[in-house]
Design an enzyme around this catalytic site. Structure first.
Site, PDB file in Angstrom:
ATOM      1  N   LYS A  93       0.753  -1.103   0.022  1.00  0.00           N
ATOM      2  CA  LYS A  93       0.073  -0.067  -0.005  1.00  0.00           C
ATOM      3  C   LYS A  93       0.942   1.345   0.074  1.00  0.00           C
ATOM      4  O   LYS A  93       2.015   1.178   0.488  1.00  0.00           O
ATOM      5  CB  LYS A  93      -0.799   0.040   1.345  1.00  0.00           C
ATOM      6  CG  LYS A  93      -1.882  -0.876   1.416  1.00  0.00           C
ATOM      7  CD  LYS A  93      -2.760  -0.704   2.789  1.00  0.00           C
ATOM      8  CE  LYS A  93      -4.041  -1.909   2.826  1.00  0.00           C
ATOM      9  NZ  LYS A  93      -5.023  -1.800   1.968  1.00  0.00           N
ATOM     10  N   ARG A 127     -10.014 -11.598   2.028  1.00  0.00           N
ATOM     11  CA  ARG A 127     -10.995 -12.642   1.553  1.00  0.00           C
ATOM     12  C   ARG A 127     -10.083 -14.073   1.694  1.00  0.00           C
ATOM     13  O   ARG A 127     -10.951 -14.963   1.418  1.00  0.00           O
ATOM     14  CB  ARG A 127     -11.451 -12.288   0.076  1.00  0.00           C
ATOM     15  CG  ARG A 127     -10.262 -12.135  -0.971  1.00  0.00           C
ATOM     16  CD  ARG A 127     -10.819 -11.216  -2.292  1.00  0.00           C
ATOM     17  NE  ARG A 127     -10.734  -9.896  -1.794  1.00  0.00           N
ATOM     18  CZ  ARG A 127     -11.288  -8.962  -2.705  1.00  0.00           C
ATOM     19  NH1 ARG A 127     -11.414  -9.335  -3.834  1.00  0.00           N
ATOM     20  NH2 ARG A 127     -11.236  -7.617  -2.465  1.00  0.00           N
TER      21      ARG A 127
HETATM   22  N1  BES Z   1      -8.311  -3.825   4.573  1.00  0.00           N
HETATM   23  C1  BES Z   1      -8.294  -3.520   3.158  1.00  0.00           C
HETATM   24  C2  BES Z   1      -9.663  -2.641   2.984  1.00  0.00           C
HETATM   25  C3  BES Z   1      -9.676  -1.084   3.886  1.00  0.00           C
HETATM   26  C4  BES Z   1      -9.412  -0.047   2.968  1.00  0.00           C
HETATM   27  C5  BES Z   1     -10.309  -1.196   5.074  1.00  0.00           C
HETATM   28  C6  BES Z   1      -9.656   1.221   3.596  1.00  0.00           C
HETATM   29  C7  BES Z   1     -10.525  -0.031   5.673  1.00  0.00           C
HETATM   30  C8  BES Z   1     -10.167   1.216   5.071  1.00  0.00           C
HETATM   31  C9  BES Z   1      -8.247  -4.699   2.357  1.00  0.00           C
HETATM   32  O1  BES Z   1      -7.543  -5.732   2.861  1.00  0.00           O
HETATM   33  C10 BES Z   1      -7.823  -4.237   0.939  1.00  0.00           C
HETATM   34  O2  BES Z   1      -6.540  -3.806   1.078  1.00  0.00           O
HETATM   35  N2  BES Z   1      -8.581  -4.215  -0.103  1.00  0.00           N
HETATM   36  C11 BES Z   1      -8.245  -3.718  -1.537  1.00  0.00           C
HETATM   37  C12 BES Z   1      -8.719  -4.876  -2.189  1.00  0.00           C
HETATM   38  C13 BES Z   1      -8.240  -4.589  -3.663  1.00  0.00           C
HETATM   39  C14 BES Z   1      -6.736  -4.916  -3.645  1.00  0.00           C
HETATM   40  C15 BES Z   1      -8.824  -5.757  -4.604  1.00  0.00           C
HETATM   41  C16 BES Z   1      -8.958  -2.565  -1.700  1.00  0.00           C
HETATM   42  O3  BES Z   1     -10.041  -2.380  -1.047  1.00  0.00           O
HETATM   43  O4  BES Z   1      -8.390  -1.475  -2.252  1.00  0.00           O
HETATM   44 MN    MN Z   2      -5.401  -5.293   2.094  1.00  0.00          MN
END
Ligand code: BES
Ligand code: MN
Ligand code: ZN
Length: 505
Positions: free
Chosen positions: A278, A352
């Site tokens: 990230k 997931r």
């Molecule tokens: N934990 C994150 C989702 C999240 C984002 C929670 C902001 C709280 C605040 C999750 O694991 C994630 O990174 N999801 C990605 C999925 C994508 C890579 C398909 C996302 O939402 O960008």
């Molecule tokens: Mn994530």
């Protein structure tokens, strides 16, 4: 805070501050007898008469009484028009008032529940007031040096009512305390920094906090997971030196024959994104990626303390998602507990992946319904904003029940669709499924992926990525961890299992 319910007129008791309400367009503050009102209330009445205090929702003012009066201060809370009164307004109003009491550094205050005819049962009003007070006063300070003098702690609250059914009101207050404390417990778990909230620590906290009779906590370690074949969870865990944990909680308050509800909570104690790392900005927020798991633990704590007549299982897959040298990589294929294979196209879609194993494990309990809570997707925030839970699933009755509970608790929930049209997006060329369906419909394709692992079990998925953490204060949710989902599901279970008592299905 010690909370007491007394049947009397508040103004006949000594108190540092009385919290009283006023409705817009009504000439009086409510909750004290005429005697107090005409004596000490003179000044207050003028403020209302002159129109300086209008009783608008969110308005608050502080007044001092004359010498010799048992009530030293009066805090008037505006509640808006009587016809617009809601439980949410009551929570918010009493949260604001309690924060005012704290800012005055008082250690005790009183409030009255006698507002005239509200069209709401007195128990609900009492509950909402207590929730507002406890949740509004929440702070998270274990890592801040606070001088003893600056520790502001309100140690007691006296609640007065003329209502004859004191037992009913007392029970409601007791219940609200249990639930609000459970929310605060979830907030504590989520607020803790990731270096002090590892999977092992989370498991220990689950054990130490769930000591009620009828509850049992067991924890699967890496070896157990290997034996079972939880290679999806193990795959995510490989990037970190912290060992993963699968926390399994059982509450048996129902008949032996009753199918359990199984709650599954995402327990990523830190989500760096892994190899698909990230951006640095706001990455610290990812210590909250176990908010679903925290909610599950807190819900079972409340349900067991309230003694609901139901069987409830909680499953929290817990790991960090880090990009260590042994980390899982884009392109890797993992064989999950269910036997189905997952192509990892993005290591940041880790929630997931761990839930795939947790949901497959959940099915082994032959549940009446599986409900999962997860900070699953940024896409859900894009779709619904910061304050709304995204709901998807196959258990129609339970979804309806959740929407009804959400109306009561104020935890706004909105259903998003599921269906075969989304399946194409998570098809993989080389495995059964891939773990990301791309940007379009991101919250839904995540749920579509989860659905592949629940088999025929009725199931509801709650994406709490938005409301689990607040960037700005709300009256009874100070900015930071919200504990979202706890009041919602305790309310659902109360509707399903308390009123009907022991269930059979
Ligand atoms: N934990 C994150 C989702 C999240 C984002 C929670 C902001 C709280 C605040 C999750 O694991 C994630 O990174 N999801 C990605 C999925 C994508 C890579 C398909 C996302 O939402 O960008
Ligand atoms: Mn994530
Ligand atoms: Zn995550």
């Amino acid at each position: 805070m010690h909370i007491q319910v007394l049947k009397d007129d508040l103004s006949r008791h000594k108190t540092q501050a009385a919290v009283l309400i006023n409705f817009e367009g009504e000439a009086k503050i409510l909750g004290v007898g005429q005697e107090f009102y005409s004596k000490a209330g003179g000044q207050i009445a003028r403020v209302i008469d002159l129109g300086d205090f209008k009783g608008k929702n969110g308005e608050l003012s502080l007044h001092y009484t004359e010498d010799g009066c048992l009530v030293k201060r009066v805090i008037i809370v505006g509640m808006g028009k009587r016809k617009d009164l809601s439980l949410e307004r009551i929570r918010e109003g009493f949260a604001r008032a309690a924060q005012k009491v704290r800012s005055l550094r008082l250690d005790e205050f009183s409030l009255s529940l006698d507002f005239g005819n509200l069209g709401l049962p007195i128990e609900s009003v009492a509950e909402a007031a207590v929730e507002g007070v406890i949740l509004g006063l929440y702070t998270y300070l274990p890592y801040k040096t606070v001088e003893e003098d600056n520790k502001q702690k309100i140690s007691s609250l006296n609640i007065y009512t003329g209502n004859n059914d004191l037992k009913k009101v007392r029970e409601a207050v007791k219940g609200a305390e249990v639930v609000a404390q459970a929310v605060c417990f979830a907030r504590d778990l989520v607020s803790a920094p990731a270096n002090e909230m590892t999977p092992s620590i989370l498991a220990e906290r689950a054990k130490s906090s769930l000591r009620q009779k009828d509850t049992k906590v067991s924890v699967l370690n890496k070896e157990d997971m290997k034996k079972l074949g939880m290679n999806a969870l193990l795959g995510v865990a490989r990037g970190s030196h912290e060992p993963p944990r699968m926390i399994v909680i059982k509450y048996t308050g129902g008949k032996k024959s009753a199918k359990p509800v199984v709650l599954v909570g995402k327990g990523i104690t830190f989500d760096s994104g892994g190899i698909s790392i990230k951006p640095a900005e706001n990455m610290d927020r990812m210590k909250t990626d176990m908010a679903g798991g925290a909610a599950v633990i807190a819900i079972i704590k409340a349900v067991s303390e309230l003694g609901f007549g139901m069987n409830l299982v909680g499953i929290v897959p817990a790991t960090e998602n880090l990009p260590g040298g042994n980390a899982y990589k884009p392109g890797d294929i993992l064989k999950s507990l269910s036997g189905k294979t997952i192509e990892v196209v993005n290591t940041d879609a880790e929630g997931r992946v761990i839930l795939a194993d947790a949901l497959a494990y959940a099915c082994r309990f032959k549940p009446g319904v599986i409900i999962d809570l997860a900070t699953l997707t940024g896409a859900c925030i894009v779709a619904l904003g910061d304050h709304v839970i995204g709901m998807m699933g196959t258990a129609e009755d339970v979804k309806k029940g959740i929407l009804r509970a959400a109306d009561v608790t104020g935890e706004k929930t909105w259903e998003l669709p599921l269906g075969e049209i989304y399946d194409d997006l998570i098809k993989s060329d080389v495995a059964d499924y891939k773990n990301s369906g791309g940007r379009a419909g991101g919250a839904i394709t995540a749920a579509a992926f989860l659905q592949k692992f629940v088999g025929d079990c009725p199931w509801v998925h709650l994406d709490i990525a938005g409301p689990s953490w607040l960037e700005k204060d709300r009256p009874y949710i100070p900015k930071g961890a919200s504990g979202v989902g706890v009041r919602l599901l305790v309310r659902l279970f109360r509707d399903l299992f308390l009123e009907k008592n022991k269930n059979d299905s």
